[in-house]
Motif scaffolding. Structure first.
Motif, mmCIF file in Angstrom:
data_model
loop_
_atom_site.group_PDB
_atom_site.id
_atom_site.type_symbol
_atom_site.label_atom_id
_atom_site.label_comp_id
_atom_site.label_asym_id
_atom_site.label_seq_id
_atom_site.Cartn_x
_atom_site.Cartn_y
_atom_site.Cartn_z
ATOM 1 N N LYS A 82 0.993 -1.279 0.311
ATOM 2 C CA LYS A 82 -0.016 -0.128 -0.203
ATOM 3 C C LYS A 82 0.764 0.997 -0.122
ATOM 4 N N SER A 83 0.133 1.822 -0.096
ATOM 5 C CA SER A 83 1.274 4.123 -0.162
ATOM 6 C C SER A 83 0.258 4.639 0.209
ATOM 7 N N GLY A 113 0.366 21.643 3.412
ATOM 8 C CA GLY A 113 -1.078 21.537 2.485
ATOM 9 C C GLY A 113 -0.104 21.596 1.153
ATOM 10 N N VAL A 114 0.202 22.786 0.822
ATOM 11 C CA VAL A 114 0.889 23.059 -0.302
ATOM 12 C C VAL A 114 0.984 21.927 -0.862
ATOM 13 N N GLU A 115 2.720 22.002 -0.025
ATOM 14 C CA GLU A 115 3.243 20.330 -0.037
ATOM 15 C C GLU A 115 2.765 18.852 -0.933
ATOM 16 N N LEU A 116 1.803 19.056 -0.207
ATOM 17 C CA LEU A 116 0.978 17.893 -0.044
ATOM 18 C C LEU A 116 0.350 17.715 -2.177
ATOM 19 N N ILE A 117 -0.010 18.914 -2.044
ATOM 20 C CA ILE A 117 -1.003 18.881 -3.371
ATOM 21 C C ILE A 117 0.231 18.883 -4.524
ATOM 22 N N SER A 118 1.607 19.728 -4.354
ATOM 23 C CA SER A 118 2.676 19.649 -5.199
ATOM 24 C C SER A 118 3.188 17.792 -5.145
ATOM 25 N N LEU A 119 2.682 17.264 -4.423
ATOM 26 C CA LEU A 119 3.044 15.426 -4.618
ATOM 27 C C LEU A 119 1.907 14.979 -5.508
ATOM 28 N N PRO A 135 -1.090 9.445 -11.565
ATOM 29 C CA PRO A 135 -1.736 8.398 -10.821
ATOM 30 C C PRO A 135 0.087 7.543 -11.215
ATOM 31 N N PRO A 136 0.052 7.293 -10.123
ATOM 32 C CA PRO A 136 -0.908 5.841 -9.321
ATOM 33 C C PRO A 136 -1.275 6.156 -8.330
ATOM 34 N N PRO A 137 -2.592 6.808 -7.670
ATOM 35 C CA PRO A 137 -3.116 7.479 -6.331
ATOM 36 C C PRO A 137 -2.193 7.015 -5.332
ATOM 37 N N PRO A 138 -2.163 7.390 -3.936
ATOM 38 C CA PRO A 138 -2.311 6.888 -2.625
ATOM 39 C C PRO A 138 -3.254 5.694 -2.826
ATOM 40 N N ASP A 139 -3.161 5.005 -2.276
ATOM 41 C CA ASP A 139 -3.946 4.570 -0.928
ATOM 42 C C ASP A 139 -5.000 4.789 -0.392
ATOM 43 N N TRP A 157 -8.292 12.924 -8.327
ATOM 44 C CA TRP A 157 -7.670 12.541 -6.690
ATOM 45 C C TRP A 157 -9.205 12.298 -6.217
ATOM 46 N N GLU A 158 -10.570 12.491 -6.390
ATOM 47 C CA GLU A 158 -12.198 12.459 -5.944
ATOM 48 C C GLU A 158 -12.097 11.363 -4.839
#
Length: 149
Positions: A7-8, A41-47, A53-57, A83-84
Motif C-alpha cells: 500500500k501507499s 498542504g502546499v507540499e501535499l498538493i504539489s506531491l 497516478p497512481p493514487p495513494p491508497d 483525486w476525488e
C-alpha cells in the motif's frame, strides 16, 4: 481480487515528531506500506500533482498546517477529478464537533483524533489499513466516521 499487498500512504502533517511517530507505528503494523510525507498542504498538493497516478491508497491529513490547511486540501482533492475517489482520513489533535462535521460534509472518509499513546496510534493505523475502501460506504453510517482512541 484481494487488496494489493503493497500500500501507499500519503501523510500531510507539519509536526515532525508526529510524522516520525506515525512512521514508526506504521512500520510495526505493516512493513510493506510505503509512506510519503508532506510538511504542509502546499507540499501535499504539489506531491499529488507530480505523483498521481497512481493514487495513494489513503491520505492522512492534518487540519492545522501552515500555507494550506487540511480543509483547503480536502476541498481541492475532492474537486480534482483524478483525486476525488482517493480515501482521505483526517488525522488531527482537534476533536471539536464542528470541525468533524465540516470535514464530513467536505467529503473526508474518516476522522481520527490523534491518539495519545503509541499502541493506540498503531491500532488507528491498522484499522485504516484494514478497510476495503472499494466496498466501504462511509456516508451510510455517519456515526462510524469519527474515532477517538
Amino acid at each position: 481480487m484481494g487488496a494489493k499487498a503493497n500500500k501507499s500512504i500519503f501523510l500531510a502533517d507539519d509536526d515532525a515528531d508526529d510524522c516520525m511517530l506515525f512512521e514508526d507505528a506504521l512500520r510495526e503494523v505493516s512493513d510493506s506500506t510505503e509512506l510519503i510525507t508532506a510538511n504542509d498542504g502546499v507540499e501535499l498538493i504539489s506531491l499529488m500533482e507530480t505523483t498521481v497516478p497512481p493514487p495513494p491508497d489513503v491520505i492522512f491529513l492534518d487540519l492545522n498546517m501552515p500555507r494550506k490547511n487540511g480543509f483547503e486540501c480536502l476541498e481541492q482533492i475532492r474537486n480534482t477529478k483524478a483525486w476525488e475517489r482517493i480515501p482521505v482520513v483526517i488525522f488531527s489533535t482537534t476533536g471539536q464537533e464542528e470541525m468533524v462535521r465540516k470535514v464530513y460534509q467536505g467529503g473526508a472518509n474518516f476522522f481520527i483524533r490523534k491518539p495519545g499513546s503509541f499502541p493506540k496510534l498503531k491500532q488507528a493505523i491498522k484499522q485504516v489499513l484494514d478497510i476495503d475502501w472499494n466496498n466501504y460506504n462511509w456516508k451510510l453510517v455517519p456515526e462510524n466516521f469519527y474515532y477517538q482512541y
